[in-house]
Design a protein around this motif. Structure first.
Motif, PDB file in Angstrom:
ATOM      1  N   ASN A 105       6.456  24.175 -20.205  1.00 49.18           N
ATOM      2  CA  ASN A 105       6.298  23.150 -19.494  1.00 49.18           C
ATOM      3  C   ASN A 105       4.741  23.071 -18.184  1.00 49.18           C
ATOM      4  OD1 ASN A 105       8.768  21.568 -20.103  1.00 49.18           O
ATOM      5  ND2 ASN A 105       9.859  22.903 -18.636  1.00 49.18           N
ATOM      6  N   LEU A 106       4.468  24.072 -17.720  1.00 49.86           N
ATOM      7  CA  LEU A 106       3.057  24.406 -17.610  1.00 49.86           C
ATOM      8  C   LEU A 106       2.445  23.474 -17.882  1.00 49.86           C
ATOM      9  CD1 LEU A 106       4.632  26.895 -14.902  1.00 49.86           C
ATOM     10  CD2 LEU A 106       4.729  24.698 -14.637  1.00 49.86           C
ATOM     11  N   THR A 107       2.397  24.189 -19.568  1.00 51.83           N
ATOM     12  CA  THR A 107       1.004  23.708 -20.054  1.00 51.83           C
ATOM     13  C   THR A 107       0.878  22.267 -20.516  1.00 51.83           C
ATOM     14  OG1 THR A 107       1.209  26.100 -21.359  1.00 51.83           O
ATOM     15  CG2 THR A 107       0.169  23.495 -23.033  1.00 51.83           C
ATOM     16  N   GLU A 108       2.219  21.752 -20.717  1.00 47.92           N
ATOM     17  CA  GLU A 108       2.410  20.203 -21.130  1.00 47.92           C
ATOM     18  C   GLU A 108       1.932  19.531 -19.139  1.00 47.92           C
ATOM     19  OE1 GLU A 108       5.404  17.359 -23.090  1.00 47.92           O
ATOM     20  OE2 GLU A 108       6.041  19.519 -21.857  1.00 47.92           O
ATOM     21  N   LEU A 109       2.567  19.724 -18.031  1.00 49.67           N
ATOM     22  CA  LEU A 109       1.973  19.407 -16.803  1.00 49.67           C
ATOM     23  C   LEU A 109      -0.048  19.520 -16.532  1.00 49.67           C
ATOM     24  CD1 LEU A 109       2.650  18.323 -13.941  1.00 49.67           C
ATOM     25  CD2 LEU A 109       3.156  21.173 -13.457  1.00 49.67           C
ATOM     26  N   ARG A 110       0.083  20.324 -17.303  1.00 53.91           N
ATOM     27  CA  ARG A 110      -1.639  20.318 -17.014  1.00 53.91           C
ATOM     28  C   ARG A 110      -2.234  19.769 -17.872  1.00 53.91           C
ATOM     29  NH1 ARG A 110      -0.268  26.096 -17.005  1.00 53.91           N
ATOM     30  NH2 ARG A 110      -0.605  27.450 -15.271  1.00 53.91           N
ATOM     31  N   ASP A 111      -1.445  19.425 -19.526  1.00 54.13           N
ATOM     32  CA  ASP A 111      -1.845  18.669 -19.663  1.00 54.13           C
ATOM     33  C   ASP A 111      -2.412  17.189 -19.817  1.00 54.13           C
ATOM     34  OD1 ASP A 111      -3.165  21.074 -21.285  1.00 54.13           O
ATOM     35  OD2 ASP A 111      -1.240  20.640 -23.422  1.00 54.13           O
ATOM     36  N   LEU A 112      -1.478  17.079 -18.374  1.00 56.79           N
ATOM     37  CA  LEU A 112      -1.580  15.374 -17.442  1.00 56.79           C
ATOM     38  C   LEU A 112      -3.214  14.984 -17.003  1.00 56.79           C
ATOM     39  CD1 LEU A 112       2.649  15.123 -17.073  1.00 56.79           C
ATOM     40  CD2 LEU A 112       1.025  13.948 -19.111  1.00 56.79           C
ATOM     41  N   ASN A 113      -3.777  16.352 -16.580  1.00 58.56           N
ATOM     42  CA  ASN A 113      -4.454  16.099 -15.580  1.00 58.56           C
ATOM     43  C   ASN A 113      -3.809  15.041 -14.584  1.00 58.56           C
ATOM     44  OD1 ASN A 113      -6.688  17.692 -16.642  1.00 58.56           O
ATOM     45  ND2 ASN A 113      -6.797  16.823 -18.721  1.00 58.56           N
ATOM     46  N   LEU A 114      -2.868  14.732 -13.952  1.00 61.99           N
ATOM     47  CA  LEU A 114      -2.704  13.900 -12.842  1.00 61.99           C
ATOM     48  C   LEU A 114      -3.634  14.382 -12.086  1.00 61.99           C
ATOM     49  CD1 LEU A 114       1.205  15.418 -12.304  1.00 61.99           C
ATOM     50  CD2 LEU A 114      -0.140  13.522 -13.524  1.00 61.99           C
ATOM     51  N   ARG A 115      -4.161  12.819 -10.996  1.00 57.11           N
ATOM     52  CA  ARG A 115      -5.021  13.183 -10.214  1.00 57.11           C
ATOM     53  C   ARG A 115      -4.554  12.689  -8.555  1.00 57.11           C
ATOM     54  NH1 ARG A 115      -7.215   7.746 -13.425  1.00 57.11           N
ATOM     55  NH2 ARG A 115      -4.736   7.987 -13.333  1.00 57.11           N
ATOM     56  N   THR A 116      -5.086  12.625  -7.884  1.00 59.94           N
ATOM     57  CA  THR A 116      -4.395  12.762  -6.731  1.00 59.94           C
ATOM     58  C   THR A 116      -3.263  10.688  -6.478  1.00 59.94           C
ATOM     59  OG1 THR A 116      -6.083  13.773  -5.547  1.00 59.94           O
ATOM     60  CG2 THR A 116      -4.576  12.190  -4.084  1.00 59.94           C
ATOM     61  N   GLU A 117      -4.167   9.919  -6.727  1.00 58.86           N
ATOM     62  CA  GLU A 117      -3.551   8.890  -7.010  1.00 58.86           C
ATOM     63  C   GLU A 117      -1.961   8.519  -7.767  1.00 58.86           C
ATOM     64  OE1 GLU A 117      -6.695   9.146  -7.731  1.00 58.86           O
ATOM     65  OE2 GLU A 117      -7.377   8.205  -9.616  1.00 58.86           O
ATOM     66  N   ASP A 118      -2.027   9.526  -8.760  1.00 54.67           N
ATOM     67  CA  ASP A 118      -0.843   9.612 -10.073  1.00 54.67           C
ATOM     68  C   ASP A 118       0.217   9.961  -8.586  1.00 54.67           C
ATOM     69  OD1 ASP A 118      -2.018   9.285 -12.512  1.00 54.67           O
ATOM     70  OD2 ASP A 118      -2.528  10.675 -12.765  1.00 54.67           O
ATOM     71  N   LEU A 119      -0.009  11.030  -8.572  1.00 54.64           N
ATOM     72  CA  LEU A 119       1.265  11.635  -7.176  1.00 54.64           C
ATOM     73  C   LEU A 119       1.539  10.985  -6.289  1.00 54.64           C
ATOM     74  CD1 LEU A 119      -0.876  14.699  -5.799  1.00 54.64           C
ATOM     75  CD2 LEU A 119       0.506  14.290  -8.535  1.00 54.64           C
ATOM     76  N   LYS A 120       1.134   9.326  -6.178  1.00 57.11           N
ATOM     77  CA  LYS A 120       1.993   8.312  -5.150  1.00 57.11           C
ATOM     78  C   LYS A 120       2.811   7.328  -6.539  1.00 57.11           C
ATOM     79  CE  LYS A 120      -1.813   8.481  -2.318  1.00 57.11           C
ATOM     80  NZ  LYS A 120      -3.766   8.209  -2.306  1.00 57.11           N
ATOM     81  N   ARG A 121       2.775   7.794  -7.395  1.00 52.97           N
ATOM     82  CA  ARG A 121       3.826   7.253  -7.925  1.00 52.97           C
ATOM     83  C   ARG A 121       4.963   6.853  -7.703  1.00 52.97           C
ATOM     84  NH1 ARG A 121       1.432   6.270 -13.930  1.00 52.97           N
ATOM     85  NH2 ARG A 121       2.821   4.575 -14.230  1.00 52.97           N
ATOM     86  N   ARG A 122       5.654   6.164  -8.720  1.00 53.79           N
ATOM     87  CA  ARG A 122       6.867   5.846  -7.669  1.00 53.79           C
ATOM     88  C   ARG A 122       8.224   5.950  -8.919  1.00 53.79           C
ATOM     89  NH1 ARG A 122       8.776   4.195  -2.918  1.00 53.79           N
ATOM     90  NH2 ARG A 122       7.592   4.363  -1.326  1.00 53.79           N
ATOM     91  N   GLY A 123       9.400   6.182  -8.190  1.00 54.94           N
ATOM     92  CA  GLY A 123      10.382   6.590  -9.918  1.00 54.94           C
ATOM     93  C   GLY A 123      11.489   6.192  -8.842  1.00 54.94           C
ATOM     94  N   GLN A 124      12.921   6.044  -9.986  1.00 57.83           N
ATOM     95  CA  GLN A 124      13.843   5.761  -9.300  1.00 57.83           C
ATOM     96  C   GLN A 124      14.928   7.168  -9.095  1.00 57.83           C
ATOM     97  OE1 GLN A 124      14.099   3.321  -7.483  1.00 57.83           O
ATOM     98  NE2 GLN A 124      16.213   3.313  -7.007  1.00 57.83           N
ATOM     99  N   HIS A 125      14.953   7.672  -8.779  1.00 59.20           N
ATOM    100  CA  HIS A 125      17.151   8.617  -8.429  1.00 59.20           C
ATOM    101  C   HIS A 125      17.562   7.551  -8.839  1.00 59.20           C
ATOM    102  CE1 HIS A 125      18.538  12.066  -7.222  1.00 59.20           C
ATOM    103  NE2 HIS A 125      18.542  12.664  -8.154  1.00 59.20           N
ATOM    104  N   PRO A 126      18.686   8.212  -9.830  1.00 61.91           N
ATOM    105  CA  PRO A 126      20.026   8.237  -9.235  1.00 61.91           C
ATOM    106  C   PRO A 126      20.346   7.650  -7.931  1.00 61.91           C
ATOM    107  CG  PRO A 126      20.126   9.482 -10.925  1.00 61.91           C
ATOM    108  CD  PRO A 126      19.091   9.637 -10.445  1.00 61.91           C
ATOM    109  N   ALA A 127      20.974   8.886  -7.774  1.00 60.58           N
ATOM    110  CA  ALA A 127      21.489   8.505  -6.199  1.00 60.58           C
ATOM    111  C   ALA A 127      20.474   8.878  -4.581  1.00 60.58           C
ATOM    112  CB  ALA A 127      22.310  10.330  -6.376  1.00 60.58           C
TER     113      ALA A 127
END
Lengths: 182, 182
Positions: A105-127
């Motif tokens: 999972n950490l390999t997969e995470l690093r391969d996403l090359n997340l940028r600062t602006e990605d970290l602001k993206r929003r998701g929806q938690h079911p609760a």
């Protein structure tokens, strides 16, 4: 208090399998396979729960945010998923498996090359409702720490009587369970 | 709940240095050198406290019980002894030192060849009053677990804001300090 920092998050996530391996591997089952009473987990079961989170919780949710944003809620986390993970497995096998899936999972995470602006993206938690990718990633290592905290408490519980009058000095013996999974 | 078993006690004591080493070595200082607020310890200071206990608390008290029984009270434990231990030392040096003094103490403990009847011997705690050698030895690894519990809590505290709404699900963030040293 620290701001969320992705490098710090990954540094902690990378250490949890080795930490649990050092603490638990080949330890007598009187420490690893006992729990705190009805409807509580043993250290062995906690490791199964951590594997289950690696498979179906953390990275799947990261990918859902990147793909769907808040248009689609996460799958609720299956608290009983650990039962499939532990079936017929020794604690040593679970520790190996946790190290493997976390590393993948950490390999997969690093391969996403997340940028600062990605970290602001929003998701929806079911609760919980709206959450950000940054909050999801920060929660991942703190979920590890919740379970290190739980394991230290449930193991200490086994000697609650044995320590005699020292129990009043031992903070870990004053700690009640704090949440449904910890 | 387990009866006190000396082999189980030693098995856990032997693992704590490696556990803390796996968790803390080379981790960013934002995890290891921050605390929970005024008059609380960082993970770095906790390791110093564990070294201080190895030098002046556990084995000296074991030997006092064997030599003097309850005729002479233990020296009170010096909560500030860690300050001498950490002066000018890196976390890596403290982790090495903890591993060394713990290993030396376990060698010394094994060389005592304690028998079941020895474990019933009584000592005198300066505040708690009469205690047994069995209770003293059982307390030693639970004191380790109290500090593993504390370290997981104080590290989690650094991300208290970063996890956003997930904080309510994370047991470690609901845990208040439980005792003066933990």
């Amino acid at each position: 208090m620290a701001q969320h920092n992705l490098q710090d998050t990954v540094a902690l996530l990378a250490r949890t399998p080795a930490t649990l391996n050092s603490l638990l591997r080949d330890l007598p089952e009187s420490w690893t396979h006992r729990n705190e009473g009805p409807d509580t987990w043993s250290a062995y079961e906690v490791v199964g729960h951590l594997i289950s989170g690696e498979r179906s919780d953390w990275m799947p949710r990261v990918k859902m945010i990147l793909e769907f944003g808040d248009a689609k809620a996460f799958e609720p986390f299956d608290r009983w998923g650990y039962q499939r993970e532990i079936q017929g497995k020794s604690l040593g096998q679970l520790l190996d498996e946790f190290a493997r899936v976390r590393s993948d999972n950490l390999t997969e995470l690093r391969d996403l090359n997340l940028r600062t602006e990605d970290l602001k993206r929003r998701g929806q938690h079911p609760a919980l409702g709206p959450v950000t990718l940054s909050e999801l990633l920060a929660t991942w290592p703190i979920h590890d720490l919740t379970h290190v905290h739980q394991i230290s408490r449930l193991m200490a519980h086994q000697y609650r009587e044995s320590v005699g009058p020292w129990s009043q000095y031992l903070g870990v013996l004053q700690c009640a369970g704090h949440s449904s999974s910890a």
